[in-house]
Design an enzyme around this catalytic site. Structure first.
Site, short mmCIF file in Angstrom:
data_model
loop_
_atom_site.label_atom_id
_atom_site.label_comp_id
_atom_site.label_asym_id
_atom_site.label_seq_id
_atom_site.Cartn_x
_atom_site.Cartn_y
_atom_site.Cartn_z
N ARG A 222 -90.97 2.59 18.88
CA ARG A 222 -90.19 3.19 19.94
C ARG A 222 -90.13 2.28 21.18
O ARG A 222 -89.49 2.64 22.16
CB ARG A 222 -90.84 4.51 20.35
CG ARG A 222 -90.11 5.74 19.83
CD ARG A 222 -90.87 6.95 20.29
NE ARG A 222 -90.13 8.17 20.26
CZ ARG A 222 -90.10 9.02 19.23
NH1 ARG A 222 -90.70 8.73 18.12
NH2 ARG A 222 -89.46 10.17 19.33
N LYS B 108 -83.08 12.10 12.71
CA LYS B 108 -83.87 11.10 11.96
C LYS B 108 -84.74 11.76 10.88
O LYS B 108 -84.75 11.33 9.74
CB LYS B 108 -84.75 10.28 12.90
CG LYS B 108 -83.98 9.46 13.92
CD LYS B 108 -84.90 8.56 14.74
CE LYS B 108 -85.85 9.29 15.64
NZ LYS B 108 -85.23 10.06 16.74
N ARG C 19 -82.23 23.55 17.18
CA ARG C 19 -83.25 23.15 16.21
C ARG C 19 -84.38 24.19 16.12
O ARG C 19 -84.88 24.67 17.14
CB ARG C 19 -83.83 21.78 16.62
CG ARG C 19 -84.99 21.34 15.77
CD ARG C 19 -85.14 19.85 15.70
NE ARG C 19 -85.48 19.21 16.96
CZ ARG C 19 -85.56 17.89 17.10
NH1 ARG C 19 -85.30 17.09 16.07
NH2 ARG C 19 -85.87 17.35 18.26
N ARG D 107 -87.25 12.95 27.43
CA ARG D 107 -87.27 12.19 26.16
C ARG D 107 -86.02 11.32 26.04
O ARG D 107 -86.10 10.18 25.57
CB ARG D 107 -87.38 13.16 24.98
CG ARG D 107 -88.76 13.82 24.91
CD ARG D 107 -88.80 14.96 23.92
NE ARG D 107 -88.57 14.52 22.55
CZ ARG D 107 -88.10 15.32 21.59
NH1 ARG D 107 -87.80 16.58 21.84
NH2 ARG D 107 -87.94 14.85 20.39
N ARG E 178 -89.29 23.82 18.76
CA ARG E 178 -90.34 22.83 19.01
C ARG E 178 -90.66 22.84 20.49
O ARG E 178 -89.75 22.90 21.32
CB ARG E 178 -89.80 21.44 18.62
CG ARG E 178 -90.60 20.77 17.56
CD ARG E 178 -89.91 19.56 17.04
NE ARG E 178 -89.99 18.44 17.99
CZ ARG E 178 -89.65 17.19 17.66
NH1 ARG E 178 -89.21 16.93 16.46
NH2 ARG E 178 -89.74 16.22 18.55
#
Ligand code: AMP
Length: 240
Positions: free
Chosen positions: A102, A27, A141, A185, A174
């Protein structure tokens, strides 16, 4: 009458577009490349919260840091107040929201907030990505500790390993991309966020985008889908 309907639509001061998708769908990366095309501003609640979490002197900062590190959601009321302030600060007519809403409670609160600033939700774009791709994207990532620019070890590497192209700082994982946190998550996404797909679909506001492949392809698909959507008035848009 069609003309009447269009003029009502045009009278909104703020047009909100939403990016929906599971953690790791891309996103943030898609949003940052889409906003110049859309002539919009990017508003990422994850980025807002990461900044808020740096302030360990404030109770909000400590609460946010603790929730994020566990992959939990920040409470709806807190989120809506943070988002409301941010929305009012932005001057752009079009805003691309990344990470909000969310939950369906947040989606309702967004409608209320928009009613107060003469805004409307145009479309919610869903980035559709398979589980295997999510795992690959999250495990590779890397983010810059200073300017938050996002990379991927394989698909979007920096020119120099471990160093940000934009500001020269060190890249790191992260903290909420650790495997246990990611499982939480993803579970929360399925339980709390995925119902928004039906929510926006039932309002005729959902735009589905194939989120597999390389960034350029995904951005091109998203842009094509958005500009052909009836809600999009702007550069190259169906309603522009
Ligand atoms: P993101 O960068 O969008 O993946 O968000 C990172 C983390 O920030 C999430 O795992 C949540 O802990 C928190 N967060 C971001 N947006 C929201 C939201 N709209 N509601 C609740 N928590 C959020």
């Amino acid at each position: 009458m069609t003309d009447g309907a269009l003029s009502v639509e045009d009278s909104f001061d703020k047009h909100i577009f939403i990016l929906l998708g599971p953690p790791g769908a891309g996103k943030g990366t898609v949003a940052s490349r889409l906003v110049p095309l859309m002539e919009a501003e990017h508003l990422s609640t994850g980025d807002l919260l990461r900044s808020a979490a740096l302030d360990r002197e404030s109770s909000l900062g400590r609460q946010v840091a603790s929730l994020m590190s566990r992959g939990e959601l920040v409470p709806d009321q807190t989120m809506t107040s943070i988002l409301g302030h941010a929305l009012r600060r932005l001057s752009a007519e079009k805003i691309l929201l990344d990470g909000f809403p969310r939950t369906t409670v947040q989606a309702r609160m967004l409608e209320e907030e928009l009613a107060g600033i003469n805004g409307r939700v145009g479309a919610a774009m869903l980035l559709e990505v398979g589980d295997q791709t999510l795992v690959e994207r999250i495990s590779g990532r890397l983010v810059c500790g200073t300017c938050d620019k996002v990379y991927h070890k394989v698909t979007l590497p920096p020119s120099q390993q471990g160093i940000c192209d934009q500001c020269g700082s060190d890249l790191k994982r992260r903290s909420d991309d650790e495997p246990a946190t990611i499982r939480n998550r993803l579970a929360l996404y399925r339980e709390k966020t995925a119902p928004l797909i039906d929510w926006y679909e039932s309002r005729g506001q959902l735009v589905r985008v194939d989120g597999e492949g390389v960034v350029e392809q995904i951005v091109a698909r998203a842009w094509q889908a958005l500009r052909s959507d009836k809600s999009f008035a702007g550069p190259g848009g169906a309603n522009g």
